[in-house]
Enzyme design. Structure first.
Site, PDB file in Angstrom:
ATOM      1  N   ASN A   1      27.881  11.965 -78.035  1.00  0.00           N
ATOM      2  CA  ASN A   1      28.983  12.114 -77.190  1.00  0.00           C
ATOM      3  C   ASN A   1      29.974  11.094 -76.898  1.00  0.00           C
ATOM      4  O   ASN A   1      31.018  11.318 -76.494  1.00  0.00           O
ATOM      5  CB  ASN A   1      28.451  12.908 -75.991  1.00  0.00           C
ATOM      6  CG  ASN A   1      27.543  11.710 -75.229  1.00  0.00           C
ATOM      7  OD1 ASN A   1      26.476  11.021 -75.808  1.00  0.00           O
ATOM      8  ND2 ASN A   1      27.498  11.485 -73.862  1.00  0.00           N
TER       9      ASN A   1
ATOM     10  N   GLU B   1      16.892   6.674 -72.082  1.00  0.00           N
ATOM     11  CA  GLU B   1      18.003   7.218 -71.269  1.00  0.00           C
ATOM     12  C   GLU B   1      18.399   8.710 -71.690  1.00  0.00           C
ATOM     13  O   GLU B   1      18.723   8.985 -72.757  1.00  0.00           O
ATOM     14  CB  GLU B   1      19.512   6.502 -71.221  1.00  0.00           C
ATOM     15  CG  GLU B   1      20.543   6.916 -70.042  1.00  0.00           C
ATOM     16  CD  GLU B   1      21.108   8.073 -70.424  1.00  0.00           C
ATOM     17  OE1 GLU B   1      20.920   9.145 -70.075  1.00  0.00           O
ATOM     18  OE2 GLU B   1      22.315   7.764 -70.932  1.00  0.00           O
TER      19      GLU B   1
ATOM     20  N   CYS C   1      26.261  12.588 -69.989  1.00  0.00           N
ATOM     21  CA  CYS C   1      24.852  12.661 -69.245  1.00  0.00           C
ATOM     22  C   CYS C   1      24.811  12.401 -68.066  1.00  0.00           C
ATOM     23  O   CYS C   1      23.977  12.964 -67.245  1.00  0.00           O
ATOM     24  CB  CYS C   1      24.107  11.556 -70.070  1.00  0.00           C
ATOM     25  SG  CYS C   1      24.730  10.043 -69.820  1.00  0.00           S
TER      26      CYS C   1
ATOM     27  N   GLU D   1      18.525  -0.876 -68.155  1.00  0.00           N
ATOM     28  CA  GLU D   1      19.371  -1.686 -68.898  1.00  0.00           C
ATOM     29  C   GLU D   1      20.685  -2.263 -67.975  1.00  0.00           C
ATOM     30  O   GLU D   1      21.135  -1.467 -67.219  1.00  0.00           O
ATOM     31  CB  GLU D   1      19.805  -1.296 -70.387  1.00  0.00           C
ATOM     32  CG  GLU D   1      18.569  -1.134 -71.052  1.00  0.00           C
ATOM     33  CD  GLU D   1      18.898  -0.714 -72.756  1.00  0.00           C
ATOM     34  OE1 GLU D   1      19.717  -1.235 -73.213  1.00  0.00           O
ATOM     35  OE2 GLU D   1      18.177   0.183 -72.961  1.00  0.00           O
TER      36      GLU D   1
END
Length: 511
Positions: A168, A266, A299, A485
């Site tokens: 994406n 993630e 996301c 992160e």
């Protein structure tokens, strides 16, 4: 006699020309290009046309790349931090010099807006690299005493890292991982998504031209089961970072478990946007419409809109007014707001979610299907059929599939909660298995503090959206991921932290 007609120009072997930009279609392993016996076809979401035949890696290429990263690791780990930082800045310079090439290739490969790639996404790639280069030089922890003994904390490079990235925002999301991994002194094997491999190949050229030593950065292209799984299972790999779906993360974790390799995941989400009646409802509508960015393939998108009952109609009026002004079409056009979805298979998945929701009683206040005008136009132009209308569904139940599962398309749902019932608002907001992000619209600072503290999310935005600083921790709770992160958290992941404890005595020489 007339001179012979010159032969038409031919592309160099293993090279695809994407909108005038040559892209090498082979892997990048150990500082050189490596072909595979098999290839796969990379198609553009704009029109479905083939862009390139890409080298299709498997177990052999995976093992070769990890071995190259392993062999390069001692030298890269021993490279002084200032030199590692200099080389990362040199790579960032190369990215900035090729922003236009990277932008057009990425748009052709993943369908996101060209204007966004030019002005924001590709410059952000360079920024990500520079940030971690600079952060490396500032990395420190104060020494401290324990009963007169001195403790010194250091970050030791961990070893080869496998980075598996999504389609994406291919290069930008990869740079979130590449930057800290290389800065930390770890070496990298990048496995880009098979639907969007092209800018990873261009980045390999840029890194090489900037002087990055061979084997420090490698790219293996291919499908997850064929290339990703052997990369994750390789015993020489010491870190794995993955952005993508929950099922794929489970497979990666299973492959990595035998070697006890730390993983950072993630995994997307089903984030809420809570709108209270005391909010600036025009701002809230702006935030809601922003969730259609990148055709809903984000996301972090707040796809579940939760509105206090008394504000529903006013909010909905503002929202519909804004949605009707969006332009859907060719992402290369400056006037376009929403481009295509990534792939025919993906748009079928998106449409399946919507059709099942409508069959279950949901109502489409706006959208609810493919963009038939663009689909018809596709027969006369180069536009393909991967365009889905920005959609808002109401009359949905909390336990329904459309509310519980990530659609990853331009599809939002609208639910309400009773007047003043913060407990119900929080219950609805936290009522999925995900916990990546949450957005809150309210005019009450104390309410924002109360609600924000109760939301299960890695990031909470109040009266804003997608304000992202690399110094902040990023990641999700629950099924949205493992680990954080960003900032020093990235170095904590890509390094082995060491504490050296020194006694105050014992320094005298003996005999």
């Amino acid at each position: 006699m007339a001179p012979p007609t010159p032969a038409p120009p031919t592309n160099p072997p293993h090279t695809a020309v994407v909108a005038t930009v040559p892209v090498d279609t082979r892997h990048w392993i150990g500082g050189r290009r490596v072909a595979s016996v098999a290839t796969f076809t990379d198609r553009s979401p704009l029109d479905g046309a083939p862009l390139a035949e890409i080298a299709r890696g498997g177990a052999e290429e995976a093992r070769t790349a990890v071995a190259a990263a392993r062999d390069a690791f001692p030298g890269w780990a021993a490279t002084p931090p200032a030199e590692r930082a200099r080389l990362l800045h040199a790579v960032a310079d190369g990215v900035e010099a090729r922003v236009e090439d990277l932008a057009i290739v990425e748009t052709m490969d993943n369908g996101a807006l060209l204007r966004s790639h030019r002005r924001g996404v590709m410059p952000r790639v360079a920024h990500n690299l520079r940030y971690f280069a600079d952060r490396l030089l500032a990395l420190s922890h104060d020494d401290f005493d324990t009963r007169g003994h001195r403790n010194h904390v250091s970050w030791d490079p961990a070893g080869p890292a496998v980075l598996i990235t999504p389609w994406n925002a291919p290069l930008m999301l990869a740079s979130w991982k590449i930057g800290p991994a290389l800065a930390a002194g770890s070496t990298v094997v990048l496995k880009p998504a098979e639907w969007t491999p092209l800018t990873a190949s261009l980045f390999a050229d840029i890194a090489h031209e900037a002087g990055l030593p061979g084997g420090v950065f490698n790219v293996v292209q291919g499908y997850g089961a064929e290339a990703g799984t052997p990369l994750a299972a390789d015993p020489d790999v010491r870190r794995i970072s993955f952005t993508g779906s929950v099922p794929t993360a489970r497979r990666i974790a299973t492959a990595a478990a035998g070697n006890l390799v730390p993983c950072s995941f993630e995994l997307g989400g089903k984030s809420p946007l809570l709108v209270f009646a005391d909010a600036d409802l025009e701002l809230a509508a702006d935030l809601a419409v922003e969730q259609y960015d990148n055709a809903g393939q984000v996301c972090l998108a707040a796809t579940r809109i939760l509105v206090e009952e008394s504000a529903r109609e006013i909010f909905l009026g503002h929202f519909l007014d804004r949605v009707t002004k969006l332009t859907q079409g060719d992402p290369r056009d400056e006037a376009t707001d929403i481009g295509p979805n990534i792939h025919p298979r993906h748009i079928e998945r998106v449409d399946g979610f919507v059709r099942r929701a409508l069959d279950a009683g949901a109502k489409a206040v706006v959208g609810g299907g493919r963009n038939t005008e663009l689909a018809e136009l596709a027969e006369l132009t180069e536009l393909g059929g991967n365009y889905y209308l920005p959609t808002l569904l109401t009359d949905v139940q909390q336990d329904s599939e459309i509310v519980q599962e990530e659609v990853f398309g331009p599809v939002l749902t609208l639910q309400t909660f009773p007047e003043g019932d913060e407990d119900e608002a929080v219950r609805l907001a936290n009522g999925t298995r995900f916990g990546l992000a949450a957005t809150l619209a309210t005019g009450d600072r104390e309410r924002a503090r109360r609600i924000g503290a109760r939301l299960v999310a890695g990031t909470v935005w109040v009266n804003c959206f997608f304000v992202r600083d690399l110094s902040a921790p990023f990641g999700g709770s629950r099924a949205s991921g493992i680990g954080r992160e960003g900032g020093d958290w990235s170095f904590d992941f890509y390094c082995d932290l060491k504490n050296t404890v020194t006694a105050p005595k014992g320094w005298a020489r003996h005999g």
